[in-house]
Design a protein around this motif. Structure first.
Motif, PDB file in Angstrom:
ATOM      1  N   PHE A  74       0.974  -1.267   0.340  1.00  0.00           N
ATOM      2  CA  PHE A  74      -0.099   0.025  -0.085  1.00  0.00           C
ATOM      3  C   PHE A  74       0.509   1.089  -0.500  1.00  0.00           C
ATOM      4  O   PHE A  74       0.548   2.560  -0.563  1.00  0.00           O
ATOM      5  CB  PHE A  74      -0.826  -0.040   1.092  1.00  0.00           C
ATOM      6  N   GLN A  75       2.349   1.155   0.604  1.00  0.00           N
ATOM      7  CA  GLN A  75       2.796   2.621   0.465  1.00  0.00           C
ATOM      8  C   GLN A  75       3.188   2.582  -0.940  1.00  0.00           C
ATOM      9  O   GLN A  75       3.253   3.560  -1.396  1.00  0.00           O
ATOM     10  CB  GLN A  75       4.279   1.845   1.141  1.00  0.00           C
ATOM     11  N   ASN A  76       3.265   1.397  -1.690  1.00  0.00           N
ATOM     12  CA  ASN A  76       4.133   1.519  -3.419  1.00  0.00           C
ATOM     13  C   ASN A  76       2.545   1.927  -3.641  1.00  0.00           C
ATOM     14  O   ASN A  76       2.902   2.796  -5.133  1.00  0.00           O
ATOM     15  CB  ASN A  76       5.124   0.039  -3.724  1.00  0.00           C
ATOM     16  N   LEU A  77       1.869   1.556  -3.850  1.00  0.00           N
ATOM     17  CA  LEU A  77       0.817   2.123  -4.578  1.00  0.00           C
ATOM     18  C   LEU A  77       0.608   4.139  -4.214  1.00  0.00           C
ATOM     19  O   LEU A  77      -0.200   4.330  -5.077  1.00  0.00           O
ATOM     20  CB  LEU A  77      -1.086   0.840  -3.753  1.00  0.00           C
ATOM     21  N   ASN A  78       0.135   3.805  -2.696  1.00  0.00           N
ATOM     22  CA  ASN A  78      -0.084   5.272  -2.769  1.00  0.00           C
ATOM     23  C   ASN A  78       1.034   6.444  -3.121  1.00  0.00           C
ATOM     24  O   ASN A  78       0.618   7.534  -3.398  1.00  0.00           O
ATOM     25  CB  ASN A  78      -0.171   5.911  -1.369  1.00  0.00           C
ATOM     26  N   ARG A  79       2.268   6.304  -3.211  1.00  0.00           N
ATOM     27  CA  ARG A  79       3.598   6.617  -3.995  1.00  0.00           C
ATOM     28  C   ARG A  79       3.247   6.420  -5.385  1.00  0.00           C
ATOM     29  O   ARG A  79       2.894   7.831  -6.583  1.00  0.00           O
ATOM     30  CB  ARG A  79       4.751   6.092  -3.778  1.00  0.00           C
ATOM     31  N   LYS A  80       2.403   5.487  -6.292  1.00  0.00           N
ATOM     32  CA  LYS A  80       2.860   5.226  -8.052  1.00  0.00           C
ATOM     33  C   LYS A  80       1.116   6.238  -7.502  1.00  0.00           C
ATOM     34  O   LYS A  80       1.194   7.177  -8.444  1.00  0.00           O
ATOM     35  CB  LYS A  80       2.528   3.976  -8.177  1.00  0.00           C
ATOM     36  N   LEU A  81      -0.226   6.381  -7.104  1.00  0.00           N
ATOM     37  CA  LEU A  81      -1.327   7.206  -6.984  1.00  0.00           C
ATOM     38  C   LEU A  81      -0.966   8.812  -6.728  1.00  0.00           C
ATOM     39  O   LEU A  81      -1.104   9.727  -7.708  1.00  0.00           O
ATOM     40  CB  LEU A  81      -2.002   7.017  -5.855  1.00  0.00           C
ATOM     41  N   LEU A  82      -0.059   9.363  -6.464  1.00  0.00           N
ATOM     42  CA  LEU A  82       0.546   9.950  -5.953  1.00  0.00           C
ATOM     43  C   LEU A  82       1.519  11.041  -7.446  1.00  0.00           C
ATOM     44  O   LEU A  82       1.114  12.248  -7.499  1.00  0.00           O
ATOM     45  CB  LEU A  82       1.329  10.951  -4.761  1.00  0.00           C
ATOM     46  N   ALA A  84       0.189   9.880  -9.812  1.00  0.00           N
ATOM     47  CA  ALA A  84      -0.957   9.372 -11.783  1.00  0.00           C
ATOM     48  C   ALA A  84      -1.424  10.714 -11.263  1.00  0.00           C
ATOM     49  O   ALA A  84      -2.131  11.855 -11.992  1.00  0.00           O
ATOM     50  CB  ALA A  84      -1.148   8.462 -11.188  1.00  0.00           C
ATOM     51  N   PHE A  85      -1.805  10.993  -9.582  1.00  0.00           N
ATOM     52  CA  PHE A  85      -3.388  12.048  -9.363  1.00  0.00           C
ATOM     53  C   PHE A  85      -2.823  12.831  -7.587  1.00  0.00           C
ATOM     54  O   PHE A  85      -2.926  12.197  -7.269  1.00  0.00           O
ATOM     55  CB  PHE A  85      -4.639  11.090  -8.980  1.00  0.00           C
ATOM     56  N   PRO A  86      -2.295  13.707  -7.937  1.00  0.00           N
ATOM     57  CA  PRO A  86      -1.319  14.143  -6.638  1.00  0.00           C
ATOM     58  C   PRO A  86      -2.048  14.523  -5.740  1.00  0.00           C
ATOM     59  O   PRO A  86      -1.959  14.379  -4.552  1.00  0.00           O
ATOM     60  CB  PRO A  86      -0.621  15.632  -7.319  1.00  0.00           C
ATOM     61  N   ASP A  87      -3.236  15.177  -6.564  1.00  0.00           N
ATOM     62  CA  ASP A  87      -4.164  15.760  -5.169  1.00  0.00           C
ATOM     63  C   ASP A  87      -5.583  14.114  -4.914  1.00  0.00           C
ATOM     64  O   ASP A  87      -6.635  14.877  -4.300  1.00  0.00           O
ATOM     65  CB  ASP A  87      -5.276  16.196  -5.899  1.00  0.00           C
ATOM     66  N   THR A  88      -5.313  12.908  -5.308  1.00  0.00           N
ATOM     67  CA  THR A  88      -6.268  12.463  -4.777  1.00  0.00           C
ATOM     68  C   THR A  88      -5.728  11.138  -3.635  1.00  0.00           C
ATOM     69  O   THR A  88      -4.729  10.913  -3.394  1.00  0.00           O
ATOM     70  CB  THR A  88      -6.165  11.053  -6.006  1.00  0.00           C
ATOM     71  N   LYS A  89      -6.794  10.435  -2.749  1.00  0.00           N
ATOM     72  CA  LYS A  89      -6.449   9.661  -1.341  1.00  0.00           C
ATOM     73  C   LYS A  89      -6.402   8.475  -1.660  1.00  0.00           C
ATOM     74  O   LYS A  89      -6.800   8.182  -2.193  1.00  0.00           O
ATOM     75  CB  LYS A  89      -6.866  10.216   0.041  1.00  0.00           C
TER      76      LYS A  89
END
Length: 319
Positions: A74-82, A84-89
């Protein structure tokens, strides 16, 4: 029966493709190399700045639910999400994944009345947001890499005009186009709120995860400790990045035939089977009307995915 077979084939293909993408993400080594480089850079920083590294690590998990913050996936998934979409939680993204997977599973269960097929269909649908996120992340990372040489030239001119590095970061955030301006704007905002400039730039490099940005941050960290002409160093890095971009473009042009071959080899069997089914449904339909045929179809899809990954690995030359 035909509808169940089609759903089964699509679900199997989606599940195998998702599993293959997860393997590719896990086996990537670029991120590990970048992390090692930034760790070595951290040794240059004095102990008073290194003591604040825990604050940087805390920011990396601030958007993750507390119960999931200690899990590396989930840490890696959160890093990739930020990226791609910096403002998405991450919590909202996980809700979207669960919603799509759950709805698809319920619909597939109503059509096929098979729990196994429903689970496969739900897993394939749940992976679609991750696939979209990876595509968006790759596109954004590519734009950042293409904008970096112009950004370094801009910062070089600002430094030669007599401005400080922090002022240069502010001007880059105001004058440069997105998405690179948003990254420098965020770094300057963190520095304005009390974070050291070294930590702000190191955190920016971790967010972007680009070797070119790592070179830039490394040069700034070393120059701030040892002194020297930073503008000349940045000019040299800008030239090096431009040469890397030209080399990458040349490599992509040379390997274009191999990538096209992979697409043809993957798509041709499906197209040929569709033509055969339209011409003689009784003959071609045997592949999806019995258990042995469906198992053969699953094996064929799995081998197609493995072959596609192997070809991608061959033609994907690291520069």
């Amino acid at each position: 029966m035909e509808t169940e077979s089609i759903v089964f084939a699509v679900a199997a293909a989606a599940a195998i493709w998702g599993f293959a993408q997860i393997i590719i993400v896990v086996t990537q080594s670029d991120k590990k190399k970048l992390k090692q480089r930034l760790v070595r850079d951290a040794d240059i920083v004095p102990s008073s700045d290194a003591a604040r590294s825990s604050v940087v690590l805390a920011r990396e998990t601030e958007n993750i639910p507390r119960s999931l913050a200690h899990i590396i996936f989930f840490q890696n998934l959160n890093r990739k999400l930020l990226q791609a979409f910096p403002d998405t939680k991450l919590s909202k993204f996980l809700i979207i994944i669960l919603f799509m997977g759950g709805m698809t599973m319920v619909i597939a269960l109503g059509i096929t009345e098979s729990i196994g097929l429903s689970l496969m269909a739900g897993a394939g649908a749940g992976f679609l947001p991750i696939l979209f996120m990876n595509n968006r992340r790759g596109s954004r990372q590519k734009r950042l890499s293409m904008q970096l040489p112009e950004a370094l030239d801009f910062l070089t001119r600002v430094l030669r005009a007599g401005h400080s590095l922090s002022t240069g970061l502010q001007m880059m955030g105001d004058e440069l186009p997105d998405p690179i301006s948003s990254e420098f704007r965020r770094a300057y905002a963190q520095h304005s709120l009390g974070q050291s400039l070294e930590d702000s730039m190191r955190e920016m490099a971790k967010r972007i995860e680009s070797s070119d940005f790592a070179f830039f941050v490394t040069a700034v960290l070393i120059q701030r400790q040892t002194g020297g002409d930073l503008s000349e160093v940045l000019q040299n890095i800008s030239g090096m990045v431009r040469q890397r971009i030209r080399l990458i473009s040349h490599v992509k042009a040379i390997t274009a035939e191999g990538r096209l071959t992979s697409y043809v080899l993957v798509g041709f069997p499906a197209v040929l089977y569709g033509i055969s089914y339209s011409l003689n449904p009784d003959y071609a339909g045997q592949l999806i009307r019995n258990d042995v045929g469906r198992m053969m179809l699953m094996g064929a899809v799995a081998l197609q995915v493995v072959g596609f990954i192997c070809i991608r690995k061959i033609v994907n030359v690291k520069v």
